[in-house]
Scaffold this motif. Structure first.
Motif, PDB file in Angstrom:
ATOM      1  N   SER A 100       1.151  -1.083   0.323  1.00 42.64           N
ATOM      2  CA  SER A 100      -0.311  -0.149  -0.109  1.00 42.64           C
ATOM      3  C   SER A 100       0.968   1.186  -0.123  1.00 42.64           C
ATOM      4  CB  SER A 100      -0.875  -0.099   1.092  1.00 42.64           C
ATOM      5  OG  SER A 100      -1.364   0.668   0.964  1.00 42.64           O
ATOM      6  N   SER A 101       1.677   1.437   1.027  1.00 39.60           N
ATOM      7  CA  SER A 101       2.607   2.205   0.336  1.00 39.60           C
ATOM      8  C   SER A 101       3.603   2.599  -0.477  1.00 39.60           C
ATOM      9  CB  SER A 101       3.963   2.353   2.555  1.00 39.60           C
ATOM     10  OG  SER A 101       4.210   2.953   2.418  1.00 39.60           O
ATOM     11  N   LEU A 102       4.249   1.059  -0.673  1.00 40.67           N
ATOM     12  CA  LEU A 102       4.238   1.197  -2.141  1.00 40.67           C
ATOM     13  C   LEU A 102       4.042   1.879  -3.332  1.00 40.67           C
ATOM     14  CD1 LEU A 102       6.861  -1.510  -2.055  1.00 40.67           C
ATOM     15  CD2 LEU A 102       7.607   0.746  -1.385  1.00 40.67           C
ATOM     16  N   ASP A 103       2.049   1.818  -3.462  1.00 36.90           N
ATOM     17  CA  ASP A 103       1.633   1.964  -4.289  1.00 36.90           C
ATOM     18  C   ASP A 103       1.236   3.906  -3.790  1.00 36.90           C
ATOM     19  OD1 ASP A 103       1.004   0.086  -5.631  1.00 36.90           O
ATOM     20  OD2 ASP A 103      -0.728  -0.629  -4.470  1.00 36.90           O
ATOM     21  N   LYS A 104       1.362   4.374  -3.373  1.00 41.98           N
ATOM     22  CA  LYS A 104       1.413   5.343  -2.708  1.00 41.98           C
ATOM     23  C   LYS A 104       1.975   6.587  -3.098  1.00 41.98           C
ATOM     24  CE  LYS A 104      -0.761   4.871   1.756  1.00 41.98           C
ATOM     25  NZ  LYS A 104      -0.718   5.584   2.858  1.00 41.98           N
ATOM     26  N   GLN A 105       3.212   5.891  -3.030  1.00 37.69           N
ATOM     27  CA  GLN A 105       4.075   6.401  -3.633  1.00 37.69           C
ATOM     28  C   GLN A 105       4.881   6.275  -5.368  1.00 37.69           C
ATOM     29  OE1 GLN A 105       8.188   4.543  -2.292  1.00 37.69           O
ATOM     30  NE2 GLN A 105       7.736   4.942   0.292  1.00 37.69           N
ATOM     31  N   ARG A 106       4.323   5.268  -5.409  1.00 33.32           N
ATOM     32  CA  ARG A 106       4.205   5.559  -7.221  1.00 33.32           C
ATOM     33  C   ARG A 106       3.443   6.337  -7.983  1.00 33.32           C
ATOM     34  NH1 ARG A 106       0.222   2.561 -10.276  1.00 33.32           N
ATOM     35  NH2 ARG A 106      -0.371   1.331  -8.834  1.00 33.32           N
ATOM     36  N   GLN A 107       1.671   6.273  -7.074  1.00 30.49           N
ATOM     37  CA  GLN A 107       0.841   7.515  -7.336  1.00 30.49           C
ATOM     38  C   GLN A 107       1.563   8.452  -8.061  1.00 30.49           C
ATOM     39  OE1 GLN A 107      -1.803   7.316  -8.701  1.00 30.49           O
ATOM     40  NE2 GLN A 107      -1.771   4.527  -9.175  1.00 30.49           N
ATOM     41  N   ALA A 108       2.032   8.940  -6.311  1.00 31.44           N
ATOM     42  CA  ALA A 108       3.176  10.424  -6.120  1.00 31.44           C
ATOM     43  C   ALA A 108       4.080  11.079  -6.857  1.00 31.44           C
ATOM     44  CB  ALA A 108       3.262  10.695  -5.236  1.00 31.44           C
ATOM     45  N   LEU A 109       4.917   9.892  -7.348  1.00 25.63           N
ATOM     46  CA  LEU A 109       5.679   9.891  -8.515  1.00 25.63           C
ATOM     47  C   LEU A 109       5.370  10.442  -9.812  1.00 25.63           C
ATOM     48  CD1 LEU A 109       8.171   6.941  -6.960  1.00 25.63           C
ATOM     49  CD2 LEU A 109       8.459   9.610  -7.319  1.00 25.63           C
ATOM     50  N   LYS A 110       4.258   9.372 -10.120  1.00 25.22           N
ATOM     51  CA  LYS A 110       3.621   9.621 -11.324  1.00 25.22           C
ATOM     52  C   LYS A 110       2.869  11.042 -11.762  1.00 25.22           C
ATOM     53  CE  LYS A 110       1.419   4.907 -12.818  1.00 25.22           C
ATOM     54  NZ  LYS A 110       0.201   4.380 -12.666  1.00 25.22           N
ATOM     55  N   MET A 111       2.508  11.535 -10.604  1.00 24.77           N
ATOM     56  CA  MET A 111       2.010  12.415 -10.627  1.00 24.77           C
ATOM     57  C   MET A 111       2.883  14.240 -11.270  1.00 24.77           C
ATOM     58  SD  MET A 111      -1.265  12.380  -7.931  1.00 24.77           S
ATOM     59  CE  MET A 111      -0.995  14.162  -7.182  1.00 24.77           C
TER      60      MET A 111
END
Length: 125
Positions: A100-111
């Motif tokens: 879950s934490s890695l998914d959040k980080q990935r989304q932030a990087l995409k943004m």
């Protein structure tokens, strides 16, 4: 960005509620950390209390203490899971939190990439 519904298993919910009940972290902070809404966390807490009051809570509680669930993914090498079903359940809950934490980080990087593309005038791929 539209919110997506997150499907979590019962062990994840129970571990989250136990961590909430041990204190040390506010409900808002825990909800953000786990990537769930505060309302879901509160609903799980109510359900857990009802189930425990009815005597059915003991059968579904993971043996792992909530403190075993990391707040953030660590760079430490993975530790072999404890032997037994309860140890595996705790390990799975810990891994789900890390995912879950890695998914959040990935989304932030995409943004961030999208913002940088827009600022540089590049066209999306």
């Amino acid at each position: 960005m539209p919110k997506t519904r997150k499907n979590v298993d019962e062990n994840f919910k129970v571990a989250a509620v136990q961590r909430l009940q041990t204190g040390g972290v506010s409900a808002n902070d825990l909800a953000k950390e786990l990537g769930v809404s505060i309302w879901s966390l509160r609903r799980w807490s109510r359900q857990y209390r009802k189930r425990k009051a009815a005597g059915a809570g003991a059968a579904r509680e993971p043996a792992a203490a909530p403190k075993e669930l990391p707040a953030k993914p660590s760079s430490e090498p993975p530790v072999a899971p404890p032997v037994g079903e309860d140890g595996l359940i705790a390990t799975i809950a810990r891994i789900e939190l890390e995912i879950s934490s890695l998914d959040k980080q990935r989304q932030a990087l995409k943004m961030a990439v999208e913002i940088l593309r827009q600022r540089s005038g590049a066209t999306p791929e």
